[in-house]
Each structure stands twice: as structure tokens, then as C-alpha cells.
Design an enzyme around this catalytic site. Structure first.
Site, PDB file in Angstrom:
ATOM      1  N   LYS A  83       0.470   1.505  -4.970  1.00  0.00           N
ATOM      2  CA  LYS A  83      -0.479   0.664  -4.245  1.00  0.00           C
ATOM      3  C   LYS A  83      -1.134   1.508  -3.152  1.00  0.00           C
ATOM      4  CE  LYS A  83       0.019  -4.211  -3.050  1.00  0.00           C
ATOM      5  NZ  LYS A  83       0.909  -5.155  -2.388  1.00  0.00           N
TER       6      LYS A  83
HETATM    7  O1  G3P Z   1       0.704  -8.467  -1.554  1.00  0.00           O
HETATM    8  C1  G3P Z   1      -0.276  -9.161  -0.869  1.00  0.00           C
HETATM    9  C2  G3P Z   1       0.283 -10.348  -0.215  1.00  0.00           C
HETATM   10  O2  G3P Z   1       1.620 -10.104   0.034  1.00  0.00           O
HETATM   11  C3  G3P Z   1      -0.315 -10.807   1.045  1.00  0.00           C
HETATM   12  O3  G3P Z   1       0.079 -12.118   1.197  1.00  0.00           O
HETATM   13  O4  G3P Z   1       0.485 -14.237   2.349  1.00  0.00           O
HETATM   14  O5  G3P Z   1       0.720 -12.052   3.597  1.00  0.00           O
HETATM   15  O6  G3P Z   1      -1.520 -12.904   2.934  1.00  0.00           O
HETATM   16  P1  G3P Z   1      -0.072 -12.864   2.608  1.00  0.00           P
END
Ligand code: G3P
Length: 216
Positions: A83
């Protein structure tokens, strides 16, 4: 549509892998930090639990270091996907790693122009963060639709991986918009199964069955 778990919780991955619904895992630095497990070990444990892609994020300011870290992480298992952030340096690293046939997931995507750049850089996955766009009153789902249209128009093979999923309707909308994959917290995967009419129906079937004396 592929379902990935977005988590660094090995116990959850073990439990949910048994459902047969998990096609891969994504982690991010914040999730990894909360696991308390050294990062290479965490990735190795995840790779042992699922056959599909396991995203491991590099953390460096420059492309050269990202590439070095990416190559190192890719040695852990054949299903490691590197990533990289959607920056100039991240996309330079994406090109190098992709040429070496290491799968790259470009993360922190918030616009169609960024997604177009990631596809040109040879990304295997683009991760638009739909929940974080919704958080600032922009439509995460419109972004998924725009990326789908652009990728289909030009025949880009980069898979659209809906990320920052917060609830089941994000999955429904992403599926309708043609996302190739979605990565979700374990809680959301469990919510996908649930419907009150299923519970009520089952309860009534069970009651009638038990009263009847029937057996199988
Ligand atoms: O991998 C991307 C994701 O983990 C982000 O999620 O909920 O932190 O916006 P969030």
C-alpha cells in the site's frame, strides 16, 4: 464483488475467515499501531489466514525508501500487496513495484484525478475513502461512480476497492456503482448478514417445528 476485512485484529480475521466470505485483508498504519504486534509479524499472521491480497502500507517520505520497504514486505508472502499513499512519491514507488510484479494498492484516494493517476502508474487497486468524503459533506459514492466510468472508458485494469466503509449501505451503494471490491471493518461484515425478518421467521419456524414432533 470481493470482500476484504479492514482490520489488524488477528482474532477477528480468524473468526471471519471461517465464513468463507473473506477475499483479502487491508491494514493501515493506525490499525497496525493498535494491534501491539510487530508489523512484519502481523502481516505474516494475516497472510497465513487468507489466500487473497493482504495490504501492508509503507511509511516513508520518498519513493526510493518506499520501494525498499515494499520489496522487504513483499518477501513475507506471495499475497502481500504493498500500500502506497497517493502522492507523487507514492506513485513513483507504485510504478517501480508494479514493474517488478508486486501488487500495489494506492491508498488515500479522494478524487477522480488521483484515481486516474494511480491507474496510469499501474496500481492493482485504488482505494477511494468514501466514509471520509461523506464526513466532510462530499459524496464518496459519486467518486466510486466517476472512477468506474473513467476506468471502463479507458480499459484500465486497476480494481476499484471501496475503502473507509462505515455501514452496510456503503456496501450496497458501492456494489451498485460497480466497485470491484470493498474493505470493511469486521463489524460491518457481520451487519451484512442481519435482518430482523430473518430472525423472526426462523424463530417461528423453530416453534412450529418443535411443536409438530417432526424430525429429519
Ligand atoms: O483502509 C482505509 C480505512 O481503514 C479508513 O477507514 O474509517 O478510518 O476512514 P476510516
Amino acid at each position: 464483488m470481493l470482500f476484504f476485512l479492514d482490520t489488524a485484529d488477528v482474532t477477528e480475521v480468524k473468526a471471519l475467515a471461517e465464513t468463507g466470505m473473506i477475499d483479502g485483508i487491508t491494514t493501515n498504519p493506525s490499525l497496525a499501531a493498535s494491534s501491539g504486534i510487530p508489523f512484519p509479524q502481523l502481516i505474516a499472521q494475516m497472510c497465513a489466514l487468507v489466500e487473497g491480497p493482504v495490504s501492508a502500507e509503507v511509511m516513508a517520505p520518498d519513493a526510493a525508501t518506499m520501494v525498499t520497504q515494499g520489496r522487504q514486505l513483499a518477501k513475507i508472502s506471495k499475497n502481500v500487496t504493498i500500500k502506497v499513499p497517493l502522492t507523487v512519491e507514492g506513485l513513483k514507488a507504485c510504478q517501480t513495484l508494479s514493474h517488478e510484479e508486486i501488487m500495489v494498492n494506492v491508498t488515500l484516494c479522494f478524487s477522480a484525478t488521483q484515481a486516474l493517476l494511480a491507474a496510469k502508474a499501474g496500481a492493482a487497486f485504488i482505494s477511494p475513502f468514501i466514509g471520509r468524503l461523506d464526513d466532510i459533506s462530499q459524496s464518496g459514492m459519486e467518486l466510486i461512480k466517476d472512477i468506474r466510468l473513467i476506468y471502463d472508458t479507458y480499459g484500465f485494469e486497476t480494481a476499484v476497492l471501496a475503502a473507509s466503509i462505515r455501514h452496510p449501505m456503503h456496501i450496497v451503494e458501492a456494489a451498485k456503482a460497480g466497485a470491484d471490491a470493498a474493505t470493511m471493518p469486521p463489524k460491518v461484515l457481520r451487519q451484512l448478514y442481519q435482518h430482523p425478518l430473518t430472525d423472526l421467521g426462523l424463530e417461528n419456524f423453530l416453534k412450529d417445528w418443535n411443536k409438530s414432533g417432526l424430525s429429519i
